[in-house]
Motif scaffolding. Structure first.
Motif, short mmCIF file in Angstrom:
data_model
loop_
_atom_site.label_atom_id
_atom_site.label_comp_id
_atom_site.label_asym_id
_atom_site.label_seq_id
_atom_site.Cartn_x
_atom_site.Cartn_y
_atom_site.Cartn_z
N ALA B 166 0.83 -1.20 0.00
CA ALA B 166 0.00 0.00 0.00
C ALA B 166 0.87 1.26 0.00
CB ALA B 166 -0.91 0.00 1.22
N LEU B 167 1.89 1.28 0.88
CA LEU B 167 2.78 2.44 0.94
C LEU B 167 3.54 2.63 -0.38
CD1 LEU B 167 4.47 2.45 4.45
CD2 LEU B 167 2.93 4.13 3.46
N ALA B 168 3.98 1.51 -0.95
CA ALA B 168 4.77 1.58 -2.19
C ALA B 168 3.97 2.27 -3.29
CB ALA B 168 5.20 0.19 -2.62
N LEU B 169 2.71 1.88 -3.44
CA LEU B 169 1.91 2.46 -4.53
C LEU B 169 1.68 3.95 -4.32
CD1 LEU B 169 -0.78 -0.19 -5.53
CD2 LEU B 169 1.44 0.33 -6.53
N HIS B 170 1.30 4.31 -3.09
CA HIS B 170 1.04 5.73 -2.83
C HIS B 170 2.33 6.55 -2.97
CE1 HIS B 170 -1.44 8.99 -1.39
NE2 HIS B 170 -0.42 9.37 -0.63
N ASN B 171 3.44 6.01 -2.43
CA ASN B 171 4.73 6.69 -2.56
C ASN B 171 5.13 6.87 -4.02
OD1 ASN B 171 5.38 7.29 0.05
ND2 ASN B 171 6.43 5.36 0.44
N ALA B 172 4.91 5.84 -4.83
CA ALA B 172 5.27 5.93 -6.25
C ALA B 172 4.52 7.09 -6.89
CB ALA B 172 4.94 4.62 -6.96
N GLY B 173 3.24 7.26 -6.56
CA GLY B 173 2.46 8.35 -7.11
C GLY B 173 3.01 9.72 -6.71
N MET B 174 3.37 9.85 -5.44
CA MET B 174 3.94 11.11 -4.95
C MET B 174 5.31 11.37 -5.56
SD MET B 174 2.30 12.94 -2.76
CE MET B 174 0.87 12.91 -1.72
N LEU B 175 6.21 10.37 -5.43
CA LEU B 175 7.59 10.56 -5.86
C LEU B 175 7.68 10.80 -7.37
CD1 LEU B 175 9.38 7.94 -3.60
CD2 LEU B 175 9.57 10.42 -3.49
N GLY B 176 6.87 10.04 -8.14
CA GLY B 176 6.90 10.21 -9.60
C GLY B 176 6.58 11.64 -9.98
N LYS B 177 5.59 12.23 -9.32
CA LYS B 177 5.22 13.61 -9.61
C LYS B 177 6.37 14.57 -9.22
CE LYS B 177 2.03 17.16 -8.02
NZ LYS B 177 1.29 17.73 -9.15
N PHE B 178 6.94 14.34 -8.03
CA PHE B 178 8.06 15.19 -7.59
C PHE B 178 9.23 15.10 -8.57
CE2 PHE B 178 6.83 14.76 -2.83
CZ PHE B 178 5.96 15.82 -2.97
#
Lengths: 258, 285
Positions: B166-178
Motif C-alpha cells: 500500500a505504501l509503495a503504490l502511494h509513494n510511487a504516485g507522490m515521488l513520480g510527480k516530484f
C-alpha cells in the motif's frame, strides 16, 4: 591623474585577502579621486573581483583598510548600508531578476533609501517610478520599461543593470567584467554608456576588465593586477607592451578579444 | 548614442518630465488599470466567499473549539504519566513499522523513477507516454494508503506485507510527480550539448539529468520516508501490521497512558528520521 586639492573618494591601504591558504590580494594600496575613470586590468584570477568586492564588503578582507568618501568601511550594519547605497555595482552576469519587469528591476536600486516594509510590499511612489524611468532613459532603455526582463538581449539587460545602479544615486560605480559575456560591438556600446555616465554625471567609475583593447579605448588611468599584487598604476599612454606582459605574464596579443 | 535623449537629460526641462510622465502612464490605460483593480477585488471576494461557505458546511466554529478545550485537557491529562512499561510491548511492532516504511519507500522509489521520467514534459519520449504516466501517477496519488491497504489485506492476508504494498503504490504516485517536476526545472543546456554529441535518450538521462536532480531526489525520498513512518503507524488500524494496532487498541480500551507511550515513540521516530535526512542531505548537496 591625481587631481590635487580634492579629497580622495577611495583609499585602500594594505588590503589583504586570503581564501584558505591561497592569497587573493597581497598588500594592495590604491587611491582614487572623484571623477576618475579607472580600469583595473588583469587576467582571470588576478584578484580583480575580490578587490572590487572588498570595497563594498561583499567580501570581508583579511587585513587592511578601505576608506570610502572619507570614512572607514566597517562591518557595522547601519554604516555599511549607507556606504553600499552610494556605490553602484554592475556584474558580469547582469544579476537582474529576470521574471520581473524592467522598471521593477531598476526600482530595486532605490531600496537602500527605503524603509523595509513599504519596499517588501513593492510599494513605490510615482516620483520613484519617474526617477527609475529617467535612469532607464540615460541608457536609452526607457521604451522597454514595462517588458519582462528576460525578453531583452544580453546587452540590453546590462544597460538595465546600469540603470539600476544609477537609481542608487551612486558617487562610485563598480563594474566587474561588465562586458565579458557580450559580443564586441555590444560590449563597446555598454562601455560607452559607462564612459558617458562618468563624463556627464561625474560619477567615479572603477572598471574590471581582462581585454587590453577595451582598457586602452576607455580607460584613462590603468591599474595592472597580477597574482593579487598591483604591478602597474599610471596613465593609459604609458601602458607599454613590457608592462602588459608583466601584467599578463605572456604575449599581450593573446589577450585581445577580436 | 542617441542625441535626442542626451539633450533631454536636463532634469529641470519641463518637457522632459512630461515626456517621462506620458511614458509611465502609457504602461497602462485607465481602462486596463480599472480592469486590473476589478480582477484583484474579484479574487479577494471569491477567496473570502469560498472560505466562508465551506466553513458553514464543515461546521468550522471557534466557539465549539473553545467549548471543547476542557474535554481536550481532560483527554491529555489522562495520558499522564505515560505507562513506560508498555515500551517493551510495542518495541517489536515499532521495529516492524520502520521496516514497513523502509520497504514501502524503496519500492515506491523503484516504481516512481520510470513513471517520473515518462511524466516529465521536457524528456518524455512521446506525448501519449507523458499523458498515461501522468494519469497513472494521479490515480496512485488519489487513493490513500489506507484504502490500498484494505485492498491488499483482502488480497494477501493480514500482516506487514499488504502495508508495504500500500505504501509503495502511494509513494510511487507522490515521488513520480516530484521527480517529474524536478526534471522539468533543470537547465536544458547540458541536455542540448549531450544530444549534439549523438548520445542516446538513456545516456542523456544518465549524464545530463540525473546529476542535476540528485539533491531534489534525496530530499523527496527522505521526506517520503518520514511520511511513510507516520503512515505505517496507522496501517495497523486495518490489520496491515506495525505499531498502529497498539495505538488504536489502547485508545479503544481507554488505556490513554499506553497511547501516550505510542505517540512519544512515533514522534521520536520522526525526529530521528528528520535528523538523519538532514545529515544525508548535507553530505550530498
Amino acid at each position: 591623474m591625481t587631481q590635487s586639492g580634492q579629497a580622495p573618494i577611495l583609499e585602500i591601504k594594505g588590503l589583504r585577502k586570503e581564501y584558505g591558504s591561497t592569497v587573493a590580494l597581497h598588500d594592495v594600496h590604491l587611491t582614487a579621486y572623484p571623477g576618475e575613470f579607472t580600469v583595473i586590468l588583469g587576467r582571470s584570477g588576478a584578484g580583480k573581483s575580490t578587490l572590487m568586492r572588498c570595497i563594498n564588503r561583499l567580501v570581508t578582507p583579511t587585513a587592511g583598510e578601505v576608506r570610502f568618501n572619507g570614512s572607514l568601511v566597517t562591518e557595522n550594519k547601519r554604516a555599511l548600508r549607507l556606504h553600499r547605497r552610494s556605490i553602484g555595482m554592475i556584474f558580469q552576469q547582469f544579476n537582474l531578476v529576470k521574471r520581473l519587469p524592467v522598471l521593477k528591476n531598476v526600482l530595486t536600486g532605490v531600496l537602500g533609501y527605503k524603509a523595509t516594509l513599504p519596499a517588501v510590499c513593492q510599494m513605490f511612489s510615482r516620483e520613484e517610478k519617474l526617477r527609475a524611468l529617467e535612469c532607464l532613459d540615460r541608457v536609452d532603455m526607457a521604451h522597454k520599461a514595462f517588458q519582462r526582463t528576460d525578453t531583452l538581449s544580453g546587452g540590453e539587460q546590462q544597460r538595465v543593470a546600469i540603470a539600476r545602479a544609477l537609481n542608487q544615486r551612486p558617487i562610485l560605480l563598480l563594474a566587474d567584467e561588465p562586458v565579458a559575456s557580450l559580443d564586441p560591438t555590444i560590449a563597446r556600446t555598454v562601455l560607452s554608456y559607462l564612459q558617458k555616465i562618468n563624463e556627464e554625471m561625474g560619477i567615479t567609475v572603477l572598471l574590471n576588465i581582462h581585454q587590453v583593447n577595451y582598457a586602452r579605448e576607455f580607460g584613462r588611468r590603468i591599474i595592472g593586477l597580477a597574482g593579487g599584487v598591483i604591478t602597474f598604476d599610471g596613465d593609459v599612454s604609458s601602458l607599454t607592451d613590457d608592462i602588459l606582459s608583466s601584467i599578463y605574464g605572456g604575449r599581450p596579443e593573446d589577450t585581445y578579444d577580436e | 548614442m542617441n542625441e535626442k535623449s542626451a539633450a533631454a537629460h536636463r532634469a529641470s526641462d519641463l518637457d522632459y518630465r512630461a515626456r517621462l510622465e506620458t511614458l509611465l502612464d502609457s504602461a497602462m490605460t485607465p481602462a486596463q488599470k480599472y480592469r486590473r483593480f476589478a480582477i484583484q477585488i474579484g479574487i479577494i471576494a471569491v477567496t473570502v466567499a469560498v472560505l466562508y461557505i465551506t466553513a458553514l458546511h464543515t461546521n468550522v466554529s471557534i466557539a465549539e473549539l473553545v467549548r471543547g478545550i476542557p474535554a481536550i485537557a481532560d483527554y491529555v491529562s489522562r495520558m499522564y504519566p505515560p505507562d513506560w512499561g508498555y515500551t517493551r510491548v510495542i518495541l517489536e511492532p515499532t521495529l516492524e513499522t520502520v521496516e514497513i516504511a523502509i520497504w514501502g519507500t524503496f519500492l515506491g522509489i523503484l516504481l516512481g523513477i520510470p513513471l517520473g521520467l515518462m511524466a516529465a514534459r521536457n524528456i518524455s519520449p512521446h506525448v501519449i507516454v507523458y499523458a498515461s504516466a501522468r494519469f497513472i501517477l494521479n490515480s496512485l496519488r488519489g487513493v490513500s494508503e489506507l484504502v490500498f491497504a484494505l485492498i491488499f489485506v483482502s488480497a494477501v492476508g493480514l500482516g506487514p506485507f499488504p502495508g508495504i504494498l500500500a505504501l509503495a503504490l502511494h509513494n510511487a504516485g507522490m515521488l513520480g510527480k516530484f521527480y517529474a517536476e524536478a526534471i522539468e526545472t533543470i537547465d536544458p543546456g547540458p541536455m542540448e550539448a549531450l544530444e549534439a554529441t549523438g548520445a542516446s535518450w538513456l545516456q542523456i538521462i544518465a549524464f545530463a539529468i540525473i546529476p542535476q536532480v540528485i539533491p531534489h531526489f534525496v530530499t523527496y525520498n527522505m521526506y517520503r520516508f518520514e511520511v511513510s513512518i507516520r503512515a505505517a503507524t496507522v496501517l495497523g488500524l486495518v490489520g496491515a501490521g506495525g505499531v498502529g494496532f497498539h495505538l488504536i487498541s489502547s485508545i479503544r480500551l481507554f488505556d490513554y497512558r499506553e497511547t501516550a507511550v505510542v505517540l512519544i515513540v512515533i514522534i521520536l521516530l520522526v525526529v530521528i528520521t528528520d535528523y538523519l535526512g538532514a545529515l544525508l542531505r548535507a553530505k550530498i548537496i
